[in-house]
Design an enzyme around this catalytic site. Sequence first.
Site, PDB file in Angstrom:
ATOM      1  N   LYS A  54      35.775  37.185  85.887  1.00 50.93           N
ATOM      2  CA  LYS A  54      34.905  36.276  86.650  1.00 50.93           C
ATOM      3  C   LYS A  54      35.329  36.274  88.125  1.00 50.93           C
ATOM      4  O   LYS A  54      34.498  36.365  89.029  1.00 50.93           O
ATOM      5  CB  LYS A  54      34.958  34.867  86.052  1.00 50.93           C
ATOM      6  CG  LYS A  54      34.287  34.778  84.681  1.00 50.93           C
ATOM      7  CD  LYS A  54      34.582  33.476  83.936  1.00 50.93           C
ATOM      8  CE  LYS A  54      34.034  33.571  82.510  1.00 50.93           C
ATOM      9  NZ  LYS A  54      34.240  32.348  81.709  1.00 50.93           N
ATOM     10  N   GLN A  98      37.898  27.250  81.558  1.00 51.14           N
ATOM     11  CA  GLN A  98      37.812  28.256  80.495  1.00 51.14           C
ATOM     12  C   GLN A  98      38.097  27.615  79.137  1.00 51.14           C
ATOM     13  O   GLN A  98      39.068  26.877  78.980  1.00 51.14           O
ATOM     14  CB  GLN A  98      38.778  29.411  80.790  1.00 51.14           C
ATOM     15  CG  GLN A  98      38.641  30.596  79.853  1.00 51.14           C
ATOM     16  CD  GLN A  98      37.291  31.304  79.931  1.00 51.14           C
ATOM     17  OE1 GLN A  98      36.637  31.325  80.970  1.00 51.14           O
ATOM     18  NE2 GLN A  98      36.864  31.895  78.835  1.00 51.14           N
ATOM     19  N   ASP A 121      28.567  26.105  83.823  1.00 48.44           N
ATOM     20  CA  ASP A 121      28.637  26.494  82.413  1.00 48.44           C
ATOM     21  C   ASP A 121      27.548  25.813  81.580  1.00 48.44           C
ATOM     22  O   ASP A 121      27.290  26.201  80.447  1.00 48.44           O
ATOM     23  CB  ASP A 121      29.991  26.053  81.826  1.00 48.44           C
ATOM     24  CG  ASP A 121      30.966  27.198  81.642  1.00 48.44           C
ATOM     25  OD1 ASP A 121      30.515  28.341  81.530  1.00 48.44           O
ATOM     26  OD2 ASP A 121      32.180  26.917  81.605  1.00 48.44           O
TER      27      ASP A 121
HETATM   28  N1  GUN Z   1      34.875  30.701  76.573  1.00 49.95           N
HETATM   29  C1  GUN Z   1      34.063  31.592  75.976  1.00 49.95           C
HETATM   30  N2  GUN Z   1      32.882  31.638  76.626  1.00 49.95           N
HETATM   31  C2  GUN Z   1      32.964  30.784  77.666  1.00 49.95           C
HETATM   32  C3  GUN Z   1      32.066  30.399  78.701  1.00 49.95           C
HETATM   33  O1  GUN Z   1      30.920  30.848  78.799  1.00 49.95           O
HETATM   34  N3  GUN Z   1      32.543  29.495  79.590  1.00 49.95           N
HETATM   35  C4  GUN Z   1      33.777  28.960  79.484  1.00 49.95           C
HETATM   36  N4  GUN Z   1      34.143  28.061  80.386  1.00 49.95           N
HETATM   37  N5  GUN Z   1      34.629  29.270  78.536  1.00 49.95           N
HETATM   38  C5  GUN Z   1      34.225  30.183  77.629  1.00 49.95           C
END
Ligand code: GUN
Length: 298
Positions: A54, A98, A121
Site C-alpha cells: 500500500k 491493518q 476502508d
Molecule cells: N486485512 C485484509 N484486508 C484488509 C483491508 O482491506 N483493509 C484493512 N485495513 N485490513 C485488511
Amino acid sequence: MAAQIIDGKKIAAQVNEESRKEISMLARDHNFQPGLAVILIGEDPASQVYVNMKDRKCRELGIYSAKHVLAAATPQEEVLELIAQLNHDPKINGILVQSPPPPQIDEEQVVAAVDPAKDVDCFHPQNVGKMFIGRQDGFFPCTPYGVMVLLERSGIDPAGRHAVIVGRSNIVGKPMLALLVQKTAGANATVTCVHSRTRSLPELTRRADILIAAIGKPEFITADMIRENAVVVDVGMNRVEDAGTQRGYRLVGDVKFDEVAEKAAFITPVPGGVGPMTIAMLMHNTIKACKMQHGIKI
Ligand code: GUN
C-alpha cells in the site's frame, strides 16, 4: 474448454493510471496532494507485506504516505491517540488500520474512532450504513469494490444473474452482498450468501452464475461445486507450506484453480486477480476522500 483468465494486474493498472491523472489534476488545479496513513500493529508477516504494498503504491502514484508501525504489545489507548492525531492532520485524507490487529486491541472501537470522512476502508458503521442504502457519498470497501470493478471491466454484468458468495466476513462477504444486490448499474444481482453453517453448500454453489469465494480456506471450491460456464472470482489469499519454494510457502486462493478453470467461463487467478484491485481501490478511495474533504466534486 478452458476459462478466460481475468487479469487483475492489468485492470488494476488501468484504475491506477486513472488515479495518477486525478492526482495530477488535484495538484495542478487545487495544489492538493492526497495523503494516506496506514497503521500496522504487530509483526504479522502477511500484514507487513500488504502494508508495504500500500505504501509503495501511494508513492508510485504521488499520494503522500505515512506508515505507522506499532509494537505488537501497544495498548489500545495509544492506538486511539494516534488515530485522534491523524483525524486532525490536514495532510492525511485517509486512515487505515491493518486487520487483524493483535488480541489486546478492540478492533470495533478502533474502527469507530476513525473520522468517517477519512475511513477509506469503509469499516466505520456510518459508512457501512451508507453503502447498504446505496449512497455514493461514503466509501465502498476496497476488496468487494475491486471485485465489482473487475466484473464491470471484464464485460460481466451481474444484473438478474445469481451471485453466490462463499463467506460472510465483515471485510468481504457481507459488503459484497450489499454491492451486488444494489439497484444500480453494474449490480442488480440475485444474491445468496453461504458460509460454514450452510446446509448442502455445494448444491447452492452449483447454482451460481457468478461465484465469489471468500471463505479463507485453501482450494475449498472444487470443480464439482461449480456450474459449467460460471464466472469464478477468488478472493482467497492463503499461505500453504511448500518446502520446495524459497520462502517455504506458496500463495493459493480459495479455489482449486486448475480443475475449476477447465469448467468455468471466467476465473481470477491468485495472485494477480483480486489482490491488485484491493490496493487500486484503496488509492481511488483516498483520492475521493481528499476531494470530499475539500468540497471538490466527486
Ligand atoms: N486485512 C485484509 N484486508 C484488509 C483491508 O482491506 N483493509 C484493512 N485495513 N485490513 C485488511
